[in-house]
Design an enzyme around this catalytic site. Structure first.
Site, PDB file in Angstrom:
ATOM      1  N   HIS A 152      -4.348   0.236  -8.647  1.00 24.80           N
ATOM      2  CA  HIS A 152      -5.039   1.442  -8.142  1.00 24.80           C
ATOM      3  C   HIS A 152      -6.243   1.777  -9.041  1.00 24.80           C
ATOM      4  O   HIS A 152      -6.259   2.814  -9.719  1.00 24.80           O
ATOM      5  CB  HIS A 152      -4.003   2.572  -8.146  1.00 24.80           C
ATOM      6  CG  HIS A 152      -4.400   3.831  -7.462  1.00 24.80           C
ATOM      7  ND1 HIS A 152      -5.477   4.604  -7.841  1.00 24.80           N
ATOM      8  CD2 HIS A 152      -3.837   4.496  -6.417  1.00 24.80           C
ATOM      9  CE1 HIS A 152      -5.553   5.667  -7.059  1.00 24.80           C
ATOM     10  NE2 HIS A 152      -4.602   5.629  -6.197  1.00 24.80           N
ATOM     11  N   GLU A 256      -9.083  -0.089  -4.636  1.00 28.28           N
ATOM     12  CA  GLU A 256      -7.747  -0.532  -5.051  1.00 28.28           C
ATOM     13  C   GLU A 256      -7.357  -1.802  -4.298  1.00 28.28           C
ATOM     14  O   GLU A 256      -7.687  -1.951  -3.103  1.00 28.28           O
ATOM     15  CB  GLU A 256      -6.747   0.585  -4.760  1.00 28.28           C
ATOM     16  CG  GLU A 256      -7.162   1.933  -5.336  1.00 28.28           C
ATOM     17  CD  GLU A 256      -6.512   3.097  -4.599  1.00 28.28           C
ATOM     18  OE1 GLU A 256      -7.134   4.158  -4.495  1.00 28.28           O
ATOM     19  OE2 GLU A 256      -5.365   2.934  -4.123  1.00 28.28           O
TER      20      GLU A 256
HETATM   21  O1  TA6 Z   1      -5.044   5.585  -3.291  1.00 27.55           O
HETATM   22  C1  TA6 Z   1      -5.365   6.777  -2.663  1.00 27.55           C
HETATM   23  C2  TA6 Z   1      -4.221   7.746  -2.850  1.00 27.55           C
HETATM   24  O2  TA6 Z   1      -3.084   7.340  -2.141  1.00 27.55           O
HETATM   25  C3  TA6 Z   1      -4.727   9.111  -2.414  1.00 27.55           C
HETATM   26  O3  TA6 Z   1      -4.092   9.543  -1.240  1.00 27.55           O
HETATM   27  C4  TA6 Z   1      -4.402  10.003  -3.628  1.00 27.55           C
HETATM   28  O4  TA6 Z   1      -3.141  10.579  -3.479  1.00 27.55           O
HETATM   29  C5  TA6 Z   1      -4.478   8.987  -4.760  1.00 27.55           C
HETATM   30  O5  TA6 Z   1      -3.854   7.833  -4.227  1.00 27.55           O
HETATM   31  C6  TA6 Z   1      -3.902   9.446  -6.082  1.00 27.55           C
HETATM   32  O6  TA6 Z   1      -2.519   9.563  -5.991  1.00 27.55           O
HETATM   33  P1  TA6 Z   1      -1.741  10.132  -7.306  1.00 27.55           P
HETATM   34  O7  TA6 Z   1      -0.295  10.087  -6.956  1.00 27.55           O
HETATM   35  O8  TA6 Z   1      -2.086   9.228  -8.451  1.00 27.55           O
HETATM   36  O9  TA6 Z   1      -2.307  11.518  -7.519  1.00 27.55           O
END
Ligand code: TA6
Length: 283
Positions: A152, A256
């Site tokens: 991510h 990601e």
């Molecule tokens: O990758 C995008 C995502 O799924 C968004 O929806 C947002 O929630 C981000 O990840 C960050 O998630 P986190 O749980 O690290 O705050």
């Protein structure tokens, strides 16, 4: 040319980290989640974004760098937390090796745990003129193991309003900002003018982040990843995240790489799956 060095240190919040110096770059990997929090080529701005408000506490995810998302992505029904269980666990630093070309590899392993019986998870980070991260899952159980994985990655940009992401034209995606409606990307280059949260399918290929403000292009090359997620929280969501500055949406974008939702991996008994991402910058 500086000789490569690997040092185990105590980092922010007293959390242990591994610092890697190469002739071209420096990287830091926190054992918390085996999170690469920093990669910077000498003479260039950092490649990875790390929130100034990130928590560095046991059992809390680090906001930035490359959170390792496994064995699920998002918050499926019945799962105890968002984005899997391993990004808040303390991984073991196994070894590092300096290659003949000066690149340094550092290997991390997730301690065995009851919630992942007979599943071995390792993570290999290679630091040099670029940054490579490889998540390796081995199924030593007697049954098929289905999982999602995603690196991510938060990238630093100079100004999100002068940034675009290319390489996804014609690809189908789920738009999280529109009830996960399935759409097709019409743009050669995705620009950011609001909260953007999209899961692109069937994308094994390279994407690029064009950052006009820093006058650089970041290239994201992948192996064994067919899902690409593009995210910027924008103004309102930024304000809602306690571990993220209100203005930080202006200087980051997530691109990601993984295998998520309908593209989850089904690993046969005895099988091994490797998700590999190479991140590089061209000025
Ligand atoms: O990758 C995008 C995502 O799924 C968004 O929806 C947002 O929630 C981000 O990840 C960050 O998630 P986190 O749980 O690290 O705050």
């Amino acid at each position: 040319m500086t000789t490569p060095q690997v040092k185990q240190q105590t980092g922010i919040g007293g959390l242990p980290l591994v610092r890697i110096e190469t002739p071209w770059s420096m990287a830091e990997v926190y054992l918390q989640g085996a999170t690469v929090t920093h990669f910077q080529k000498h003479g260039e701005p950092p490649l990875l974004f790390l929130s100034a408000k990130s928590r560095f506490e046991k059992d809390a995810p680090i906001r930035g760098g490359i959170p390792v998302i496994f064995p699920w992505f998002g918050k499926p029904e019945g799962k105890p937390a968002q984005h899997g269980s391993v990004r808040t666990r303390q991984w073991d630093f196994v070894e590092s090796k300096t290659q003949a070309d000066g690149n340094v590899t550092a290997r991390f392993r997730l301690p065995a745990s009851a919630d992942l019986p007979s599943i071995v998870v390792e993570y290999v980070v290679t630091v040099g003129q670029s940054l490579c991260a490889e998540l390796i899952v081995t199924n030593n159980s007697k049954s098929e193991f289905t999982f999602e994985n995603c690196l991510h990655t938060y990238f630093t940009v100079g100004d999100i309003s002068q940034t675009n992401v290319s390489g996804l034209k014609g690809v189908e995606y789920l738009d999280a900002m529109d009830n996960f409606t399935r759409k097709t990307e019409r743009e050669d280059a995705i620009r950011f003018t609001c909260e953007t949260d999209r899961v692109y399918f069937n994308t094994p290929h390279t994407t690029e982040i064009h950052d006009a403000a820093l006058r650089r292009t970041i290239r994201v090359e992948k192996e064994n990843s067919v899902s690409t997620v593009v995210w910027n929280p924008w103004i309102e969501k930024a304000k809602r995240m306690a571990d993220y500055g209100d203005e930080e949406y202006k200087t980051m974008v997530c691109v990601e790489s993984g295998n998520v939702r309908s593209e989850a991996i089904r690993l046969a008994p005895g099988g091994t799956s490797s998700l590999k991402v190479k991140m590089s910058s061209v000025l």
